[in-house]
Design a protein around this motif. Structure first.
Motif, PDB file in Angstrom:
ATOM      1  N   PHE A   1       4.655 -19.737  -9.925  1.00 12.91           N
ATOM      2  CA  PHE A   1       5.631 -19.705 -11.026  1.00 12.91           C
ATOM      3  C   PHE A   1       5.784 -21.097 -11.636  1.00 12.91           C
ATOM      4  O   PHE A   1       5.726 -21.270 -12.865  1.00 12.91           O
ATOM      5  CB  PHE A   1       6.999 -19.216 -10.534  1.00 12.91           C
ATOM      6  N   PHE A   2       5.987 -22.086 -10.762  1.00 12.95           N
ATOM      7  CA  PHE A   2       6.227 -23.440 -11.274  1.00 12.95           C
ATOM      8  C   PHE A   2       4.971 -24.018 -11.913  1.00 12.95           C
ATOM      9  O   PHE A   2       5.049 -24.689 -12.951  1.00 12.95           O
ATOM     10  CB  PHE A   2       6.705 -24.364 -10.148  1.00 12.95           C
ATOM     11  N   TYR A   3       3.812 -23.775 -11.296  1.00 17.52           N
ATOM     12  CA  TYR A   3       2.561 -24.297 -11.847  1.00 17.52           C
ATOM     13  C   TYR A   3       2.346 -23.790 -13.271  1.00 17.52           C
ATOM     14  O   TYR A   3       1.990 -24.565 -14.179  1.00 17.52           O
ATOM     15  CB  TYR A   3       1.394 -23.894 -10.951  1.00 17.52           C
ATOM     16  N   LEU A   4       2.569 -22.489 -13.482  1.00 15.43           N
ATOM     17  CA  LEU A   4       2.428 -21.925 -14.828  1.00 15.43           C
ATOM     18  C   LEU A   4       3.420 -22.554 -15.797  1.00 15.43           C
ATOM     19  O   LEU A   4       3.073 -22.875 -16.945  1.00 15.43           O
ATOM     20  CB  LEU A   4       2.636 -20.411 -14.776  1.00 15.43           C
ATOM     21  N   ALA A   5       4.646 -22.741 -15.328  1.00 12.64           N
ATOM     22  CA  ALA A   5       5.676 -23.326 -16.185  1.00 12.64           C
ATOM     23  C   ALA A   5       5.310 -24.758 -16.561  1.00 12.64           C
ATOM     24  O   ALA A   5       5.418 -25.156 -17.738  1.00 12.64           O
ATOM     25  CB  ALA A   5       7.026 -23.295 -15.465  1.00 12.64           C
TER      26      ALA A   5
ATOM     27  N   PHE B   1       0.819 -13.108 -13.420  1.00 10.58           N
ATOM     28  CA  PHE B   1       1.284 -12.208 -14.485  1.00 10.58           C
ATOM     29  C   PHE B   1       2.816 -12.210 -14.567  1.00 10.58           C
ATOM     30  O   PHE B   1       3.387 -12.267 -15.655  1.00 10.58           O
ATOM     31  CB  PHE B   1       0.772 -10.790 -14.242  1.00 10.58           C
ATOM     32  N   VAL B   2       3.472 -12.155 -13.400  1.00 11.70           N
ATOM     33  CA  VAL B   2       4.933 -12.171 -13.380  1.00 11.70           C
ATOM     34  C   VAL B   2       5.459 -13.483 -13.943  1.00 11.70           C
ATOM     35  O   VAL B   2       6.412 -13.505 -14.736  1.00 11.70           O
ATOM     36  CB  VAL B   2       5.462 -11.958 -11.943  1.00 11.70           C
ATOM     37  N   GLY B   3       4.822 -14.583 -13.552  1.00  6.91           N
ATOM     38  CA  GLY B   3       5.243 -15.893 -14.050  1.00  6.91           C
ATOM     39  C   GLY B   3       5.107 -16.000 -15.560  1.00  6.91           C
ATOM     40  O   GLY B   3       5.976 -16.568 -16.237  1.00  6.91           O
ATOM     41  N   SER B   4       4.017 -15.451 -16.075  1.00  8.91           N
ATOM     42  CA  SER B   4       3.832 -15.455 -17.535  1.00  8.91           C
ATOM     43  C   SER B   4       4.954 -14.682 -18.222  1.00  8.91           C
ATOM     44  O   SER B   4       5.441 -15.078 -19.283  1.00  8.91           O
ATOM     45  CB  SER B   4       2.479 -14.834 -17.889  1.00  8.91           C
ATOM     46  N   GLY B   5       5.365 -13.565 -17.605  1.00 10.97           N
ATOM     47  CA  GLY B   5       6.461 -12.780 -18.170  1.00 10.97           C
ATOM     48  C   GLY B   5       7.794 -13.506 -18.064  1.00 10.97           C
ATOM     49  O   GLY B   5       8.604 -13.475 -18.999  1.00 10.97           O
ATOM     50  N   LEU B   6       8.029 -14.168 -16.935  1.00 15.25           N
ATOM     51  CA  LEU B   6       9.292 -14.893 -16.741  1.00 15.25           C
ATOM     52  C   LEU B   6       9.466 -16.024 -17.751  1.00 15.25           C
ATOM     53  O   LEU B   6      10.593 -16.349 -18.149  1.00 15.25           O
ATOM     54  CB  LEU B   6       9.359 -15.455 -15.317  1.00 15.25           C
ATOM     55  N   LEU B   7       8.334 -16.607 -18.166  1.00 17.52           N
ATOM     56  CA  LEU B   7       8.401 -17.701 -19.143  1.00 17.52           C
ATOM     57  C   LEU B   7       8.951 -17.246 -20.489  1.00 17.52           C
ATOM     58  O   LEU B   7       9.378 -18.069 -21.300  1.00 17.52           O
ATOM     59  CB  LEU B   7       7.010 -18.319 -19.336  1.00 17.52           C
ATOM     60  N   LEU B   8       8.933 -15.943 -20.724  1.00 19.39           N
ATOM     61  CA  LEU B   8       9.427 -15.424 -21.998  1.00 19.39           C
ATOM     62  C   LEU B   8      10.948 -15.488 -22.093  1.00 19.39           C
ATOM     63  O   LEU B   8      11.499 -15.584 -23.201  1.00 19.39           O
ATOM     64  CB  LEU B   8       8.950 -13.978 -22.200  1.00 19.39           C
ATOM     65  N   PHE B   9      11.635 -15.432 -20.942  1.00 17.56           N
ATOM     66  CA  PHE B   9      13.099 -15.430 -21.008  1.00 17.56           C
ATOM     67  C   PHE B   9      13.780 -16.373 -20.011  1.00 17.56           C
ATOM     68  O   PHE B   9      15.008 -16.437 -19.960  1.00 17.56           O
ATOM     69  CB  PHE B   9      13.643 -13.997 -20.803  1.00 17.56           C
ATOM     70  N   LEU B  10      12.990 -17.125 -19.237  1.00 14.49           N
ATOM     71  CA  LEU B  10      13.557 -18.142 -18.354  1.00 14.49           C
ATOM     72  C   LEU B  10      13.069 -19.520 -18.781  1.00 14.49           C
ATOM     73  O   LEU B  10      11.955 -19.669 -19.275  1.00 14.49           O
ATOM     74  CB  LEU B  10      13.159 -17.886 -16.897  1.00 14.49           C
ATOM     75  N   SER B  11      13.894 -20.517 -18.565  1.00 14.46           N
ATOM     76  CA  SER B  11      13.526 -21.884 -18.940  1.00 14.46           C
ATOM     77  C   SER B  11      12.625 -22.512 -17.882  1.00 14.46           C
ATOM     78  O   SER B  11      12.498 -21.999 -16.766  1.00 14.46           O
ATOM     79  CB  SER B  11      14.791 -22.733 -19.099  1.00 14.46           C
ATOM     80  N   PHE B  12      12.013 -23.659 -18.232  1.00 18.40           N
ATOM     81  CA  PHE B  12      11.194 -24.388 -17.270  1.00 18.40           C
ATOM     82  C   PHE B  12      12.045 -24.824 -16.077  1.00 18.40           C
ATOM     83  O   PHE B  12      11.597 -24.793 -14.935  1.00 18.40           O
ATOM     84  CB  PHE B  12      10.561 -25.619 -17.937  1.00 18.40           C
ATOM     85  N   ALA B  13      13.285 -25.215 -16.345  1.00 18.98           N
ATOM     86  CA  ALA B  13      14.190 -25.632 -15.278  1.00 18.98           C
ATOM     87  C   ALA B  13      14.475 -24.492 -14.312  1.00 18.98           C
ATOM     88  O   ALA B  13      14.492 -24.681 -13.089  1.00 18.98           O
ATOM     89  CB  ALA B  13      15.498 -26.152 -15.875  1.00 18.98           C
ATOM     90  N   ASN B  14      14.676 -23.291 -14.851  1.00 18.44           N
ATOM     91  CA  ASN B  14      14.959 -22.135 -14.002  1.00 18.44           C
ATOM     92  C   ASN B  14      13.813 -21.843 -13.038  1.00 18.44           C
ATOM     93  O   ASN B  14      14.030 -21.531 -11.863  1.00 18.44           O
ATOM     94  CB  ASN B  14      15.228 -20.898 -14.861  1.00 18.44           C
ATOM     95  N   LEU B  15      12.587 -21.957 -13.533  1.00 15.67           N
ATOM     96  CA  LEU B  15      11.435 -21.699 -12.680  1.00 15.67           C
ATOM     97  C   LEU B  15      11.270 -22.787 -11.625  1.00 15.67           C
ATOM     98  O   LEU B  15      10.814 -22.517 -10.508  1.00 15.67           O
ATOM     99  CB  LEU B  15      10.168 -21.572 -13.524  1.00 15.67           C
ATOM    100  N   ALA B  16      11.636 -24.025 -11.957  1.00 11.87           N
ATOM    101  CA  ALA B  16      11.614 -25.097 -10.957  1.00 11.87           C
ATOM    102  C   ALA B  16      12.638 -24.818  -9.864  1.00 11.87           C
ATOM    103  O   ALA B  16      12.370 -25.003  -8.672  1.00 11.87           O
ATOM    104  CB  ALA B  16      11.896 -26.439 -11.626  1.00 11.87           C
ATOM    105  N   PHE B  17      13.831 -24.356 -10.254  1.00 13.71           N
ATOM    106  CA  PHE B  17      14.870 -24.010  -9.279  1.00 13.71           C
ATOM    107  C   PHE B  17      14.439 -22.827  -8.405  1.00 13.71           C
ATOM    108  O   PHE B  17      14.724 -22.793  -7.208  1.00 13.71           O
ATOM    109  CB  PHE B  17      16.184 -23.690  -9.992  1.00 13.71           C
ATOM    110  N   ILE B  18      13.746 -21.855  -9.017  1.00 14.08           N
ATOM    111  CA  ILE B  18      13.241 -20.707  -8.245  1.00 14.08           C
ATOM    112  C   ILE B  18      12.253 -21.187  -7.181  1.00 14.08           C
ATOM    113  O   ILE B  18      12.286 -20.748  -6.021  1.00 14.08           O
ATOM    114  CB  ILE B  18      12.582 -19.671  -9.175  1.00 14.08           C
TER     115      ILE B  18
END
Length: 419
Positions: free
Chosen positions: A26-30, A158-175
């Protein structure tokens, strides 16, 4: 899979690994997406790639430090906490007013540190897993973990690509940070359980040798197992060939669009990637059980033959033949690698096991880029067919070596240790 279902402690270790794998993806994609939007995106993406690749060569040192660690559960928990803090800082940086390039440089450094700590954590996990499940079931457990991790890695992209549509880069780092914290708590729960049951897993002797003395001891013990060093050498080369084929086949497809394209070039490359991934997953997850009694030399020889067939099919520009034998090659190579690791685990003294596994991983990882660089250079300066014929020559040589060693040694040591 049986080990995962019946052993609760191993199950916790596996889930911890799966969580951190998904979080990392997730973070790598972000981070890659963020860097791709910069003015000099090429440099930014290159820095990220370097921060991801170099720590993979530190497995040998991570394993050495793990062997010298007395309280492995405490250390692996602390490493998870440290990585939780690091990616928590990354999340805060993304919501701060730090300039884009300063942010990228800081996060690259943090990512490098986190992956370096990860090499140490991997070294800590190996001996603990063996203590939990026993040496006899290590191959099956490792195969299952590798296979599921590959599935999670694919799905997470694929999930990470979808999450990028409605989550911020910061959110994915926190995840990502949270996944490390949860993983650490799972490791800690197993450690506390065994301490409560008065069954400490760290009771074995700790390695007190220096680095080069440890490597020397590891080499001597591998050498005593007749044929093991040869198998390691052959599988390292096989791993290099597999990686090189992944770079040469797309070049061959681009030059033979009339015979090798399925719908479109991008679709053909995607299909090839899926075929190889599925082959590796199935081989890792089910191979150790289906081929439990097969000798590693037999599986290795079969993998080399399939490698030869894949190269020939590529030269003949038959995409369907390439996909079929490439799938079998990926599956067989995975089985051979896992059986080799099982043999190594059964051979090496427990107190230097993490160092030996780290050395093995470093060798396997170092050969792949060397092969790929050389083969793609031949392709670029001469032609892709010359590179493929060079691969055929190498395949013939290592096939001869594998057969000769198999006959010479009759793999007596492996029969005694694996079966």
């Amino acid at each position: 899979m049986n080990v995962f279902l019946k052993n609760k402690d191993y199950r916790r270790f596996s889930v911890a690994s799966f969580l951190s794998t998904a979080g990392d993806v997730f973070f790598y994609l972000a981070f890659m997406t963020y860097a791709s939007k910069l003015h000099n995106y090429s440099l930014a993406l290159s820095l990220i790639a370097i921060s991801e690749s170099i720590p993979r060569l530190f497995d040998i040192f991570g394993g050495f430090l793990a062997d010298k660690t007395r309280n492995k559960f405490k250390s692996i928990f602390l490493m998870a906490v440290v990585r939780f803090v690091l990616y928590g800082i990354v999340g805060l940086l993304f919501v701060s007013n730090v300039s884009q390039w300063n942010l990228v440089i800081i996060v690259v450094i943090i990512n490098f540190l986190s992956d370096t700590f990860g090499a140490y954590s991997t070294g800590l996990i190996v001996p603990l897993i063996i203590d939990i499940i026993g040496k006899e079931e290590f191959g099956e457990a490792e195969g299952f973990t590798n296979g599921v991790s590959e599935v999670i890695n694919t799905i997470a992209q694929f999930v990470g690509s979808g999450l990028l549509l409605f989550l911020s880069f910061a959110n994915l780092a926190f995840i990502n940070a949270i996944t490390f914290m949860v993983a650490g708590l799972l490791f800690l729960s197993v450690g506390l359980k065994h301490r409560k049951d008065q069954k400490p897993l760290e009771a074995q002797e700790v390695n007190d040798q220096k680095f080069f003395a440890t490597m020397k001891s590891s080499y001597k013990q591998m050498k005593k197992a007749q044929g093991l060093l040869t198998v390691i050498f052959v599988i390292a080369l096989l791993n290099g060939i597999l990686t090189a084929l992944g770079s040469l086949i797309p070049i061959m497809i681009a030059g033979n669009k009339s015979t090798m394209i399925i719908t479109s070039y991008s679709f053909t490359i995607a299909v090839m990637g899926v075929v190889v991934s599925v082959g590796a997953i199935l081989g890792s997850m089910f191979g150790p059980q289906l081929f439990k009694k097969a000798l590693v030399f037999t599986i290795t020889i079969l993998a080399i033959i399939l490698s030869f067939a894949t190269t020939v099919a590529t030269i003949l520009a038959n995409i369907y033949a390439v996909l079929a034998v490439y799938f079998l090659l990926a599956a067989t190579a995975s089985i051979a690698s896992i059986k080799m690791q099982q043999w190594l685990v059964n051979t090496i003294e427990h107190k230097i096991l993490a160092s030996s596994v780290g050395l093995l991983n470093t060798i396997l990882m170092a050969v792949a880029p060397i092969f790929t660089t050389n083969m793609t250079s031949i392709s670029g300066f001469v032609s892709v067919k010359y590179a493929l014929f060079t691969l055929i020559a190498i395949e013939v040589i290592i096939l001869f070596v594998a057969i000769k060693m198999g006959i010479k040694n009759k793999v007596k040591a492996e029969i005694n240790t694996v079966q």
